[in-house]
Motif scaffolding. Sequence first.
Motif, PDB file in Angstrom:
ATOM      1  N   TYR A 329     -29.507  -4.978  20.047  1.00 23.62           N
ATOM      2  CA  TYR A 329     -28.205  -4.437  20.466  1.00 23.62           C
ATOM      3  C   TYR A 329     -27.557  -5.374  21.481  1.00 23.62           C
ATOM      4  N   TYR A 330     -28.329  -5.842  22.466  1.00 22.81           N
ATOM      5  CA  TYR A 330     -27.779  -6.753  23.472  1.00 22.81           C
ATOM      6  C   TYR A 330     -27.291  -8.044  22.817  1.00 22.81           C
ATOM      7  N   CYS A 331     -28.093  -8.593  21.929  1.00 17.88           N
ATOM      8  CA  CYS A 331     -27.729  -9.861  21.285  1.00 17.88           C
ATOM      9  C   CYS A 331     -26.479  -9.728  20.425  1.00 17.88           C
ATOM     10  N   HIS A 332     -26.321  -8.596  19.748  1.00 15.62           N
ATOM     11  CA  HIS A 332     -25.221  -8.424  18.795  1.00 15.62           C
ATOM     12  C   HIS A 332     -23.953  -7.874  19.433  1.00 15.62           C
ATOM     13  N   GLU A 333     -24.113  -7.000  20.427  1.00 16.61           N
ATOM     14  CA  GLU A 333     -22.968  -6.253  20.936  1.00 16.61           C
ATOM     15  C   GLU A 333     -22.383  -6.810  22.234  1.00 16.61           C
ATOM     16  N   VAL A 334     -23.143  -7.667  22.925  1.00 17.73           N
ATOM     17  CA  VAL A 334     -22.648  -8.211  24.186  1.00 17.73           C
ATOM     18  C   VAL A 334     -22.128  -9.622  23.930  1.00 17.73           C
ATOM     19  N   ALA A 335     -20.835  -9.804  24.065  1.00 18.40           N
ATOM     20  CA  ALA A 335     -20.196 -11.062  23.673  1.00 18.40           C
ATOM     21  C   ALA A 335     -20.701 -12.255  24.475  1.00 18.40           C
ATOM     22  N   ASP A 336     -21.001 -12.048  25.752  1.00 21.88           N
ATOM     23  CA  ASP A 336     -21.405 -13.175  26.585  1.00 21.88           C
ATOM     24  C   ASP A 336     -22.917 -13.227  26.806  1.00 21.88           C
ATOM     25  N   ALA A 337     -23.688 -12.703  25.851  1.00 19.78           N
ATOM     26  CA  ALA A 337     -25.145 -12.781  25.946  1.00 19.78           C
ATOM     27  C   ALA A 337     -25.588 -14.243  25.949  1.00 19.78           C
ATOM     28  N   THR A 338     -26.428 -14.599  26.897  1.00 20.41           N
ATOM     29  CA  THR A 338     -26.885 -15.976  27.038  1.00 20.41           C
ATOM     30  C   THR A 338     -28.387 -16.069  26.793  1.00 20.41           C
TER      31      THR A 338
END
Length: 484
Positions: A329-338
């Motif tokens: 979910y974090y990887c797909h839904e958060v645009a600025d995931a680093t």
Amino acid sequence: MHSIPAAIVAGQVAAKQANRPLSVFDMFRVGVGPSSSHTVGPMKAGHAYTTAIAEHTTAVPERITIELFGSLGATGRGHWTDRAVLIGLAGYRPDTVPTQVVDEIMDRVVDSGTITVAGIGDVPFTVETDMIFSPRIKRPYHVNALEITAYVDGGRYARTYYSIGGGFIMQDLSEDPATNPQVVAMATAESQAAHARPAPHPFSTANELLDICRTQGARISDIVWENEVAARPDTDVINYITSIRDAMADCIDAGITTDGILPGGLSVRRRAPSLHQELKDRTTVDSLSGMDWVNLWALAVNEENASGHRVVTAPTNGAAGIVPAVFTYYCHEVADATEDSKVRFFLAATAIGALIKTNASIAGAEVGCQGEVGSASAMAAAGLAEALGGTPEQVENAAEIAMEHNLGLTCDPVGGLVQIPCIERNAIGAVKAINAARLALWGDGQHSVSFDTVIETMRQTGADMHSKYKETSEGGLAVNVVEC
């Protein structure tokens, strides 16, 4: 006493006296389903016995018996504990055993009337008489006990093992384990070496961890990272986290592309493939679409787990879908995931899981499902809050919220299978973790109930919980749902 992971988890070494907290290498490990305590641990026990028997004799035993006690005896068939021990005896380990071996070993044993013991050879074995289920007999040290006995050289050579949760095992060296257990922890040489190196920032409670963060002006993931690289090269830590991420992604991919009925007799159909197709075919996105995807990822993992396929123990197999679903979910839904934040996710989750493991339990047979799904939900909530830039106090609060609202959760698998209610429970636990992280990030980290208090409450609740609600399939849904 070595402060190796199993000894710390078992309480033989107090967490505050250990050289270092549990590591990301301890909290996340690749294995096969459906259960870390009932499948992965017993498989390791079988593998360990091959070394012990080979050191004892070079002769081929006349017979080998395997007896499963307590919770292992109660739900061993549904959790495939019998099969797991045979796989371990054949020389395979949970992280590398081929799927074909997992799928075919019981048929081979039944057809041949023999089992293979690595380093020894083929030994006569009759499943009906030599695989013994003893749910009413509970060994004093731990509810998850098994004994492997070889009849060889005119005598018997027996070893008792305890699967204490998360794939950790203990060995009993006593001549009379039933009344006088003499238990030692088991670990690989690499793990022993790593845990022998003192951590620069040891902590055994959440309050201690928060104090260290304040003193160092650091985030929780910073503290865990410095502890990790004090024991291993930083490239090894990064590579391991990457391998865990890859294994989780592979498991999700397998789950959304494999259709059919789950094994075990409950006629539970895999839902992930059809849900995945429905989500792909949608032409509009509504406000709940994100939740649908989280549900999908969790279902996919736990349907793979229920099939006995490869998953990441996180922190158990029964709760293996929660951390992957929230991380995805974090990887797909958060645009600025680093990439940096993705690593921080697992480091923070490690800290939370380590605190639960060492101060309470993650084993359903000890504390019910609050220790499995509750722990995984707390780990995922903390990981997400950390990845989103939460302060140490907010991350601790996220874990507290997730665990607090899983207190009292029972472990009552229908038919002893990790299917009903386990698969859906992972989806609920994943959504709960995301909500816990969001609630925590809306606040300033100040809250009335500490994570340490919730862990202790979970431990006490588990101790008070009736055994029929702790992975024995003798209460709850396990007896109120008609198997069909």
